[in-house]
Design a protein around this motif. Structure first.
Motif, PDB file in Angstrom:
ATOM      1  N   GLY A  50       0.816  -1.195   0.000  1.00 13.56           N
ATOM      2  CA  GLY A  50       0.000   0.000   0.000  1.00 13.56           C
ATOM      3  C   GLY A  50       0.850   1.246   0.000  1.00 13.56           C
ATOM      4  O   GLY A  50       2.068   1.204  -0.170  1.00 13.56           O
ATOM      5  N   VAL A  51       0.194   2.347   0.191  1.00  9.86           N
ATOM      6  CA  VAL A  51       0.842   3.640   0.082  1.00  9.86           C
ATOM      7  C   VAL A  51       1.305   4.098   1.461  1.00  9.86           C
ATOM      8  O   VAL A  51       0.598   3.937   2.436  1.00  9.86           O
ATOM      9  N   THR A  52       2.508   4.651   1.510  1.00  8.13           N
ATOM     10  CA  THR A  52       2.954   5.287   2.746  1.00  8.13           C
ATOM     11  C   THR A  52       3.212   6.759   2.476  1.00  8.13           C
ATOM     12  O   THR A  52       3.560   7.144   1.365  1.00  8.13           O
TER      13      THR A  52
ATOM     14  N   LEU B 207      -0.819   3.964   4.985  1.00  9.84           N
ATOM     15  CA  LEU B 207      -2.216   4.403   4.945  1.00  9.84           C
ATOM     16  C   LEU B 207      -3.171   3.217   4.965  1.00  9.84           C
ATOM     17  O   LEU B 207      -2.933   2.202   4.321  1.00  9.84           O
ATOM     18  N   LEU B 208      -4.251   3.351   5.712  1.00 10.48           N
ATOM     19  CA  LEU B 208      -5.283   2.317   5.784  1.00 10.48           C
ATOM     20  C   LEU B 208      -6.408   2.596   4.804  1.00 10.48           C
ATOM     21  O   LEU B 208      -7.158   1.714   4.437  1.00 10.48           O
ATOM     22  N   LYS B 209      -6.565   3.872   4.431  1.00  6.40           N
ATOM     23  CA  LYS B 209      -7.634   4.228   3.523  1.00  6.40           C
ATOM     24  C   LYS B 209      -7.097   4.262   2.109  1.00  6.40           C
ATOM     25  O   LYS B 209      -5.934   4.552   1.899  1.00  6.40           O
ATOM     26  N   ASN B 210      -7.955   3.994   1.152  1.00  5.63           N
ATOM     27  CA  ASN B 210      -7.498   4.068  -0.228  1.00  5.63           C
ATOM     28  C   ASN B 210      -7.677   5.465  -0.813  1.00  5.63           C
ATOM     29  O   ASN B 210      -7.668   5.650  -2.006  1.00  5.63           O
TER      30      ASN B 210
END
Lengths: 418, 418
Positions: free
Chosen positions: A334-336, A407-410
């Motif tokens: 995912g994105v950090t 991040l937990l949200k997209n």
């Protein structure tokens, strides 16, 4: 169980991966429109040149650039129009010096032409005669054969997730189906005498089965096919039967709950009976009472009963395992973003800590505010934007530290209302 | 068509939203396990307290904290054990002063108790007698009723996308099904005499239909149901029939391709015949020849034929429209990061430019490198990590500028191999 008896997160992650076979989920072919989000089962080579021919990028006239040398507003060059290129048709005509051919955007350049003059720099005197008022450089307004993609290019590498914006280039190269890894079959078993189904109203002392749904939703997002086997009450024989069935019908089994000592014992005992326990207890907060082993040769995770701890361990241990079984080459998850920390966070050295945070934007950069709350409160993760990782070698983080937030949200940007 | 005749991106976005009815896709109920990624059709209230009772967070003994005052290693306090709380059972016993009850993690505190002493600070002398060697503060190791979630809390707001990590809190509050907006039915029509199906081998002058797949994959990722209607050759009657059918059977229609003047004319003429054109041409690069209107009361976008331009316009105009029709309250469209620009990017004022970039990590922060290449080359977007937006009022960006990058990939971090 003290943290000293636990193995480190890194050791646990390595042990899990070493116990598995990459790509064990197997391979299949999917329709191109369904390929985004799937993992490529081989290097996807272009196999052809794009464009397959020299192509015009504008509406205008195909010319030999040498014929336009010296052209200007005051001294236009005169060429004879000898035809036109139709969209989607080959240009069979050979252009001779002094000749021009009308060509649409996307049209194929005739042999002998090496540039296109835009319509606005031309004037058509009659059906056969063209005035050109500007010099065309060689290959101006032309995309050369193979300039976009060369046939030896790899469009998507083996083990990479196919992105939506890569689907177009696969279409261009003729991939009507795409070889990908199969989605991983995962089974989730919830345990605990205190659990009732989500549709039920809990009696005093009972709570609803949260983990089947939170873990299931996260695994689906990772690309797994999820079977929720429901709640198994604390009965050993029934529990072993459930784990055995799950292992025989899935690629990966998750046992969730059982935060009581008795339930943990059942999980360890059942995995031992069906294969073997590889570790029990990890130096991670939250997530300590995590169990891992094999049943009928299939990986089985015993996750903590606390919903937040279970989600954190899923993220750190189970998702990488699922991705590895689905053939993924990297641990990317995912994105950090980097953010300045707004508060001190204490942490014990020798333990990997995970702390949920709110992320906000201040002066074109991110700031992170830890969400404090008693361990296990589910709102701390439901409202979080991301998670920060305090590695085992650190004794906490300080206000102002620049930290990496997973991040937990997209989505994450200033919200703009319609 | 000059940029001066085009409307601005902002004007186009506003016009699109004003022409639509929010939530026109309609509503439905889905199973909780399928709710992540869907848009909430109403405020999802908790409706109950979490936990529904005072709950222990450790294995130990429930006590009245006043009974432990003064307790220490040297001077333990003596309490009588009067029972134990079973997991999943109500605690009906009323605790009297001087009494303690064994309680597991997650167990319900008996009335009269206000704290739990961890097992390790107790010693059981016999079945009835407990020594406590530490003071318990009021509510120590206890989560109070409603401390996690209060019944009036909104778990997910109307119009927000439900995140995977919010599914657990919905389970906890008894949402076995969730009211969400329906997925939007979208139809994609490709036009152009030069196009052939992806499964075909293009003859000289032909190219494969890229946009049906790239736009379809992006719309599916946005939560739409996509019908690819295939390629309609440049025949006006057939084209009008296709657009009419699409409008009658979808919530949103996309006509892709037709970069030639003739094809654009067809699109304008067909939309006019079936409803009306609202704008034709936007001051956006790439994306200028974009058409928007209504057919049978359904929004129809005529996107540029260039694959990259089509994807950019999809991102900027079509996705917000789709989200609006699916009831979304905000324009949020993914994750953005701030990055330092590694090169100058020229741009014409009065036009919104979109430039694809590579994003890399240097010294704990992001840097962005523009991907240059002739307009329309599909590799420029297939290999991109993100897109930067140069607003109409700016005349370009400079090396070192801190810019916002909208990420195209659903992951972005230093890749760590297994």
């Amino acid at each position: 169980m003290e943290f000293l008896q636990c193995i480190s997160l890194k050791a646990a992650q390595d042990l899990v991966v070493r116990s598995l076979k990459r790509g064990a989920a197997g391979e299949e072919k999917v329709q191109l429109i369904d390929a985004a989000g799937r993992i490529a089962a081989q290097d996807l080579f272009a196999g052809e040149n794009l464009p397959p021919f020299d192509r015009s990028t504008v509406d205008g006239f195909a010319v030999n650039s040498r014929d336009t040398f010296g052209a200007g507003e005051a001294v236009p060059v005169l060429l004879s129009i000898v035809g036109q290129v139709a969209m989607g048709e080959p240009s069979l005509q050979e252009l001779l010096p002094g000749q021009a051919v009308a060509i649409p955007t996307g049209g194929m350049l005739p042999s002998g032409a090496d540039a296109v003059v835009m319509l606005e720099y031309t004037e058509q005197m009659d059906t056969d005669t063209l005035l050109i008022s500007r010099v065309a450089a060689p290959f101006e307004n032309v995309v050369k054969k193979g300039e976009d993609v060369s046939s030896a290019d790899v469009l998507v590498k083996h083990g990479q997730t196919i992105q939506a914006q890569q689907v177009g280039i696969l279409a261009a190269c003729g991939y009507s189906t795409v070889p990908v890894y199969k989605q991983l079959k995962t089974a989730i078993i919830s345990t605990g005498d205190e659990l009732v189904a989500v549709s039920e109203t809990p009696k005093m002392g009972q709570i609803r089965d949260i983990n089947s749904y939170s873990l299931g939703a996260m695994l689906k997002e990772t690309g797994c096919i999820v079977t929720c086997m429901g709640i198994v009450k604390d009965n050993y024989e029934e529990f072993v039967r459930a784990v055995s069935w799950a292992a025989k019908n899935s690629h990966l089994v998750i046992i969730s709950g059982g935060s009581s000592v008795g339930a943990r014992d059942y999980t360890v005992k059942a995995i031992d009976a069906l294969g073997g326990v590889l570790f029990h207890g990890i130096a991670v907060k939250p997530g300590k009472p995590t169990i891992y082993g094999m049943a009928h040769g299939i990986p089985v995770f015993g996750l903590p009963g606390h919903p937040v701890a279970a989600m954190m361990v899923l993220e750190q241990l189970v998702k990488p395992a699922a991705n590895f079984l689905m053939g993924k080459e990297t641990r990317q998850q995912g994105v950090t973003v980097w953010a300045r920390l707004l508060r001190n966070i204490p942490s014990a050295p020798g333990r990997d800590d995970f702390v949920t945070v709110h992320v906000k934007i201040e002066e074109n950069s991110y700031v992170a505010e830890p969400i404090f709350g008693k361990s296990g409160l589910i709102h701390t993760i439901a409202e979080a934007d991301g998670v920060i990782h305090i590695p085992a070698e650190k004794g906490g983080l300080y206000t102002g530290d620049l930290i990496e937030v997973a991040l937990l949200k997209n989505w994450l940007r200033e919200e703009e209302a319609f």
